[in-house]
Scaffold this motif. Structure first.
Motif, short mmCIF file in Angstrom:
data_model
loop_
_atom_site.label_atom_id
_atom_site.label_comp_id
_atom_site.label_asym_id
_atom_site.label_seq_id
_atom_site.Cartn_x
_atom_site.Cartn_y
_atom_site.Cartn_z
N ASN A 163 1.12 -1.27 -0.10
CA ASN A 163 0.03 -0.17 -0.02
C ASN A 163 0.95 1.25 0.03
O ASN A 163 0.46 2.43 -0.02
CB ASN A 163 -0.85 -0.02 1.28
N LEU A 164 2.08 0.92 0.29
CA LEU A 164 3.01 2.30 0.49
C LEU A 164 3.42 2.74 -0.93
O LEU A 164 4.41 2.54 -1.20
CB LEU A 164 4.18 1.70 1.38
N SER A 165 2.61 3.66 -1.50
CA SER A 165 2.96 3.88 -2.99
C SER A 165 3.95 4.95 -3.04
O SER A 165 4.42 4.99 -4.30
CB SER A 165 1.71 4.58 -3.43
N GLN A 166 4.59 5.50 -2.01
CA GLN A 166 5.63 6.43 -2.18
C GLN A 166 7.11 5.65 -1.80
O GLN A 166 8.04 6.35 -1.81
CB GLN A 166 5.71 7.44 -0.99
N LEU A 167 6.92 4.37 -1.41
CA LEU A 167 8.23 3.81 -1.06
C LEU A 167 9.25 3.75 -1.99
O LEU A 167 9.03 3.36 -3.10
CB LEU A 167 7.70 2.28 -0.44
N PHE A 168 10.50 4.27 -1.64
CA PHE A 168 11.53 4.24 -2.40
C PHE A 168 12.38 2.99 -1.93
O PHE A 168 12.97 2.50 -2.72
CB PHE A 168 12.44 5.53 -2.20
N TRP A 169 12.52 2.69 -0.75
CA TRP A 169 13.65 1.88 -0.22
C TRP A 169 12.77 0.92 0.99
O TRP A 169 12.09 1.30 1.80
CB TRP A 169 14.61 2.58 0.85
N LEU A 170 12.89 -0.31 0.60
CA LEU A 170 12.42 -1.56 1.61
C LEU A 170 13.53 -2.40 2.12
O LEU A 170 14.02 -3.18 1.20
CB LEU A 170 11.31 -2.44 0.84
N ASP A 171 14.05 -2.24 3.22
CA ASP A 171 15.04 -2.96 3.79
C ASP A 171 14.47 -3.71 5.02
O ASP A 171 14.42 -3.15 6.06
CB ASP A 171 16.14 -2.24 3.86
N LEU A 172 14.39 -5.03 4.72
CA LEU A 172 13.69 -6.15 5.75
C LEU A 172 15.17 -7.08 5.89
O LEU A 172 14.70 -8.11 6.74
CB LEU A 172 12.67 -6.70 5.58
N THR A 173 16.32 -6.76 5.45
CA THR A 173 17.50 -7.92 5.70
C THR A 173 17.57 -8.47 7.11
O THR A 173 17.59 -7.46 7.94
CB THR A 173 18.52 -7.21 4.92
N ASP A 174 18.05 -9.58 7.12
CA ASP A 174 18.49 -10.21 8.38
C ASP A 174 17.54 -9.95 9.58
O ASP A 174 18.02 -9.29 10.52
CB ASP A 174 19.87 -9.30 8.89
N ASN A 175 16.56 -10.76 9.42
CA ASN A 175 15.46 -10.89 10.32
C ASN A 175 15.00 -12.22 10.61
O ASN A 175 15.93 -13.15 9.89
CB ASN A 175 14.53 -10.00 10.13
N LYS A 176 13.97 -12.46 11.15
CA LYS A 176 13.43 -13.90 10.95
C LYS A 176 12.10 -13.96 10.52
O LYS A 176 11.28 -14.69 10.76
CB LYS A 176 13.30 -14.57 12.44
N LEU A 177 12.02 -13.17 9.10
CA LEU A 177 10.89 -13.03 8.64
C LEU A 177 10.58 -14.52 7.61
O LEU A 177 11.57 -15.03 7.27
CB LEU A 177 10.41 -12.17 7.75
N GLU A 178 9.24 -15.01 7.99
CA GLU A 178 9.05 -16.35 7.09
C GLU A 178 7.90 -16.02 6.25
O GLU A 178 7.27 -15.12 6.27
CB GLU A 178 8.90 -17.45 8.08
N GLY A 179 7.46 -17.25 5.67
CA GLY A 179 6.26 -17.23 4.86
C GLY A 179 6.53 -16.64 3.41
O GLY A 179 7.69 -16.47 2.98
N PRO A 180 5.40 -16.46 2.59
CA PRO A 180 5.80 -16.09 1.11
C PRO A 180 6.09 -14.57 1.06
O PRO A 180 5.93 -13.85 2.06
CB PRO A 180 4.40 -16.39 0.52
N ILE A 181 6.78 -14.25 0.06
CA ILE A 181 6.71 -12.66 -0.54
C ILE A 181 5.41 -12.48 -0.98
O ILE A 181 4.66 -12.94 -1.86
CB ILE A 181 7.36 -12.77 -1.76
N PRO A 182 4.62 -11.57 -0.36
CA PRO A 182 3.15 -11.08 -0.57
C PRO A 182 2.83 -10.40 -1.76
O PRO A 182 3.68 -9.36 -2.20
CB PRO A 182 2.83 -10.12 0.69
N ILE A 183 1.94 -10.64 -2.68
CA ILE A 183 1.51 -10.16 -3.72
C ILE A 183 0.17 -9.94 -3.93
O ILE A 183 -0.55 -10.34 -2.93
CB ILE A 183 1.93 -10.91 -5.14
N SER A 184 -0.27 -8.86 -4.55
CA SER A 184 -1.78 -8.60 -4.32
C SER A 184 -2.73 -9.47 -4.89
O SER A 184 -2.48 -9.95 -6.01
CB SER A 184 -1.99 -6.99 -5.10
#
Ligand SMILES: *[C@@H]1O[C@H](CO)[C@@H](O)[C@H](O)[C@H]1NC(C)=O
Ligand SMILES: *[C@@H]1O[C@H](CO)[C@@H](O)[C@H](O)[C@H]1NC(C)=O
Ligand SMILES: *[C@@H]1O[C@H](CO)[C@@H](O)[C@H](O)[C@H]1NC(C)=O
Ligand SMILES: *[C@@H]1O[C@H](CO)[C@@H](O)[C@H](O)[C@H]1NC(C)=O
Ligand SMILES: *[C@@H]1O[C@H](CO)[C@@H](O)[C@H](O)[C@H]1NC(C)=O
Ligand SMILES: *[C@@H]1O[C@H](CO)[C@@H](O)[C@H](O)[C@H]1NC(C)=O
Ligand SMILES: *[C@@H]1O[C@H](CO)[C@@H](O)[C@H](O)[C@H]1NC(C)=O
Ligand SMILES: *[C@@H]1O[C@H](CO)[C@@H](O)[C@H](O)[C@H]1NC(C)=O
Ligand SMILES: *[C@@H]1O[C@H](CO)[C@@H](O)[C@H](O)[C@H]1NC(C)=O
Ligand SMILES: *[C@@H]1O[C@H](CO)[C@@H](O)[C@H](O)[C@H]1NC(C)=O
Length: 734
Positions: A163-184
């Motif tokens: 939903n973040l239509s202005q987003l330039f930079w998404l950095d979630l590196t090096d966490n414990k996130l799981e599950g799929p890469i979400p698509i709409s």
């Protein structure tokens, strides 16, 4: 005994009140001040400048204001400890939060963060946050930078990020996130909607499922797709080839299968491509046309056996070829070694055979050819040529004759600790100080700079680092930061093929940095303000906590006052305290250059009301407030300060001139008690000092109102305590 029962804040308040001090409204918005106080309540090691009642006017370190509203909080590398209060959402004008590099700052990210409608930068790199990333993050419509890398976030990537239509930079590196890469899908957003975003940094997590083909489209403007070190499966979608803006692609260290899509070579702006350590099969991809490809790693896959592909020798920008264990066979063509920028070739664990002939037209840059574990039968270095380090251990050529050639032994790995030349003589420094590149002793700000995909592999070429140091200095001076020099050292490749180096930033003028400068330097590095050119590329920074704000003796000034106060309280020496507080007060008064106004004597006022002949209550620390005072402390009982209501009436938040937050329970007309009952209740409440109960600070019995004034405890027992009727409180005993 009375003093020791009370918490020191209340004690201070009571004493200040007894000096009959009031001060005039500060520059800072009351809601913002209250929210900052609520943040402070859950934090240790806040800057010493965080005192008084006026964060904007008094220029609290790390706080910037516009029109009396807090606009940014930047507190990187401050050694902050604790959790992030949900009250942060009250800072409604906030545009930037950077709390990076406070490793003891953690806990869950409050859901309420989603109501910061103006937030543009949310940066919390290298802290201790855990739990899910709240879905409410998708409500931050203005968000441009979202950097939550190197925390312990778990759960799934919230689809609402799409939903973040202005987003330039998404950095979630090096966490414990799981599950799929979400698509709409339908009304649910997904990352495929982020067509303005240039950076998808999702590496070093536990993401699973396939890379959805719907994720990529030709509308996207992505430069970096970093999905390395996850648990992704399935094949590489051919839609990746549509994102022509791509420069760095890392899909390595997953469990990807199937053939590499044949249109990958359409990505002609890619300089770094990592497909290694997957289970890719089928023919080796034909990457003809990727003319600026510098670093190619396809190791450890299950490609069909093939001869050394001719197209590799056409990649004119190639510096590094890593194709370990990729079923290569046959002879390596001589012309390959004459690629002009070639530095390193690693083709170990294949079945390459025949004669190794590197020819005579290779360049100085070529340093290492690692061919161990192959079937090469012959190699004759040409005398007089520049020596290239060749490794043929475990090839036929080394198994024959009485092997003694250099190329048949595994070389000791070279340390590539490059230090750049100083133009001066380093001087000995006292403990913890370090001699800067300009040979001055100082306390540098330090950290680890980690390049995710550098496009070179020879780590000891000084030219690159001289360039890097220059670019760092340019970034700092463009922000007018008092940086004297920077030094880098201890270069090494880590197990993820990231290039790490130690960074030291030295202060100019003084031998140490102050808090505001540290948070600005850290911001340059956490917010990708520093944007190095090739061959360095994408990076992240891990700042250390800075220890030297006050020169060598850290924090001695700050602990002084508290120490004296604690000592005085312990000794019961109220006189000392009074004098001290009078001094502190005088100082503040001078600083603000504002006159204190006299307050009516509450006790006289109580008498004058003569309600039911109640008389002055037997007080233990509780004081009497006038209606006018409370009106002022709550901005005229504004709706914004209304924090709850019930049958008895409403609860308001307010701020005393001392800066203390208060909660005011204001009885409705219908629930008013008789004067005597009210007095009895106050007397009872004022004796109660229980750890699970908020303390009563005072009361108001004025102009037909009945109000109780409590210490404000965000999140704490406030709600429980205030939700009952007036008399319920007296159930608890001290
Ligand atoms: C997406 O943004 C809109 C406002 O533009 C908001 O109404 C909606 O709730 C958001 N959706 C999610 C899932 O955050
Ligand atoms: C490729 O890179 C060049 C140079 O940086 C740039 O001018 C061009 O726009 C890029 N192409 C695409 C499709 O982004
Ligand atoms: C690779 O692709 C190029 C151009 O698309 C083509 O000319 C060449 O023959 C291909 N090479 C192989 C080995 O398929
Ligand atoms: C290939 O796999 C081996 C064994 O797992 C590992 O040691 C090596 O580092 C890998 N090579 C590359 C280039 O990642
Ligand atoms: C090298 O390997 C290729 C392919 O496996 C084979 O055809 C060729 O005969 C081998 N050459 C030598 C000299 O062993
Ligand atoms: C490379 O070969 C050596 C020796 O045969 C073996 O021990 C090692 O595991 C192999 N590495 C890979 C990545 O296959
Ligand atoms: C060192 O790096 C520079 C810039 O990347 C390059 O021009 C130069 O050729 C390199 N030198 C060597 C010896 O590799
Ligand atoms: C390692 O160091 C030696 C001596 O400094 C040098 O001759 C050699 O080229 C270096 N090797 C590599 C791979 O950098
Ligand atoms: C690298 O060099 C720096 C300064 O020249 C030195 O302080 C550091 O200890 C060295 N590191 C290693 C691992 O040798
Ligand atoms: C911190 O240092 C900078 C630069 O030396 C200076 O401009 C600024 O006033 C200092 N801030 C404080 C709070 O001392």
């Amino acid at each position: 005994m009375f003093y020791s029962e009370m918490n020191p804040k209340i004690l201070v308040f009571v004493l200040v009140a007894s000096l009959q001090i009031c001060s005039i409204a500060a520059l800072t918005d009351i809601d913002d001040f209250a929210a900052l106080k609520a943040l402070m309540d859950l934090w240790e090691n806040t800057p010493p400048s965080w005192e008084g009642t006026d964060p904007c006017g008094d220029q609290w370190d790390g706080i910037k204001c516009i029109n009396s509203r807090v606009n940014s909080i930047q507190l990187s590398s401050m050694g902050l400890k604790g959790q992030l209060s949900g009250y942060i959402s009250d800072l409604q004008e906030l545009q930037t939060i950077d709390l990076s590099y406070n490793k003891d700052l953690g806990g869950p990210l409050p859901t309420s963060i989603g109501s910061l409608k103006k937030l543009e930068n949310l940066i919390m790199v290298g802290c201790g946050f855990f739990g899910p990333i709240p879905d409410s993050i998708g409500s931050l419509q203005q968000l441009v930078f979202l950097s939550l890398n190197s925390n312990k976030f778990s759960g799934q990537i919230p689809p609402s990020i799409g939903n973040l239509s202005q987003l330039f930079w998404l950095d979630l590196t090096d966490n414990k996130l799981e599950g799929p890469i979400p698509i709409s899908t339908g009304t649910t957003p997904g990352l495929d909607m982020l067509i303005k975003t240039k950076h998808f940094h999702l590496g070093k997590n536990q993401l699973s499922g396939r890379i959805p083909p719907e994720l990529f489209s030709s509308d996207m403007r992505l430069k970096h797709v970093l999905f390395d070190s996850n648990k992704l499966t399935g094949s590489i979608p051919s839609t990746l080839g549509l994102v022509q803006t791509l420069e760095v692609v890392r899909l390595d260290r997953n469990s990807l299968t199937g053939p590499v899509p044949s249109n990958l070579n359409k990505l002609t702006n890619v300089s770094d491509l990592f497909l290694s350590n997957n289970k890719l099969s089928g023919p080796l991809p034909n990457l003809t046309g990727m003319n600026i490809l510098s670093y190619l790693d396809m190791s450890n896959n299950s490609f069909d056996a093939s001869n050394f592909p001719p197209w590799i020798s056409t990649l004119q920008s190639l510096t590094t070829l890593v194709m370990e264990n990729t079923q290569l066979q046959g002879q390596i063509p001589t012309r390959f070694f004459s690629l002009p920028y070639l530095q390193t070739v690693d083709l170990s664990n294949n079945t390459l055979n025949g004669t190794l002939d590197i020819g005579t037209s290779y360049r100085d840059r070529l340093q290492l050819i690692d061919l161990r574990n192959n079937l090469i039968a012959e190699y004759s270095p040409i005398p007089g040529q520049k020596q290239v380090e060749v490794i043929l251990v475990n090839n036929l050529v080394c198994k024959e004759t009485g092997v003694s050639a250099d190329y048949c032994t595994i070389p000791r790995p070279n340390s590539s600790n490059v230090s750049l030349p100083n133009n001066c003589e380093p001087i000995p420094c006292r403990s913890n100080q370090i001699s800067s590149p300009k040979c001055k002793c100082a306390y540098p700000y330090t950290g680890l700079l980690v390049f995710i995909a550098p496009s070179f592999s020879v780590l000891d070429n000084k030219t690159n680092y001289i360039l890097l140091v220059q670019q760092l200095m340019d970034s700092f001076s463009s922000k007018q930061l008092p940086v004297d020099s920077v030094s880098i050292s201890n270069q090494r490749k880590d197990p993820f093929s990231y290039l790490e180096l130690k960074l030291e930033v030295f202060p100019s003028n003084q031998d140490h940095f102050n808090r505001s400068v540290i948070s600005q330097i850290a911001f340059v590095l956490s917010n990708a303000n520093f944007n190095p050119t090739k061959p360095f590329g994408p990076y992240f920074f891990h700042g250390d906590s800075y220890q030297y704000f006050a020169g060598e003796a850290t924090g001695s000034n700050n602990s002084l006052n508290t120490g004296i106060i604690i000592g005085a309280v312990a000794g019961g020496s109220a006189l000392v305290l009074l004098l001290l507080l009078a001094g502190v007060y005088a100082y503040h008064q001078k600083k603000r250059a504002e006159r204190a106004t006299e307050r009516n004597n509450p006790f006289a006022h109580w008498d004058s009301t003569k309600s039911s002949g109640a008389g002055v209550p037997q007080l233990k620390g509780a004081r009497c407030f006038s209606f006018e005072e409370l009106k002022k402390y709550t901005s005229n009982f504004s709706e914004a300060n209304n924090i709850g209501s019930g049958g008895y009436g409403k609860v308001y938040r307010g701020i005393l001139p001392s800066g203390e937050l208060i909660a005011i329970k204001r009885a409705q007309q219908i629930s008013l008690q008789g004067g005597l009952e009210f007095k009895t209740e106050i007397e009872l409440l004022s004796r109660v000092h229980h750890k699970n109960l908020v303390s009563l600070l005072g009361f108001c019995f004025d102009q037909g109102e009945q109000m109780l004034i409590y210490e404000f405890v965000p999140n704490g027992s406030l709600w429980d305590s205030l939700s009952g009727t007036f008399v319920n409180h007296t159930d608890a005993s001290a």
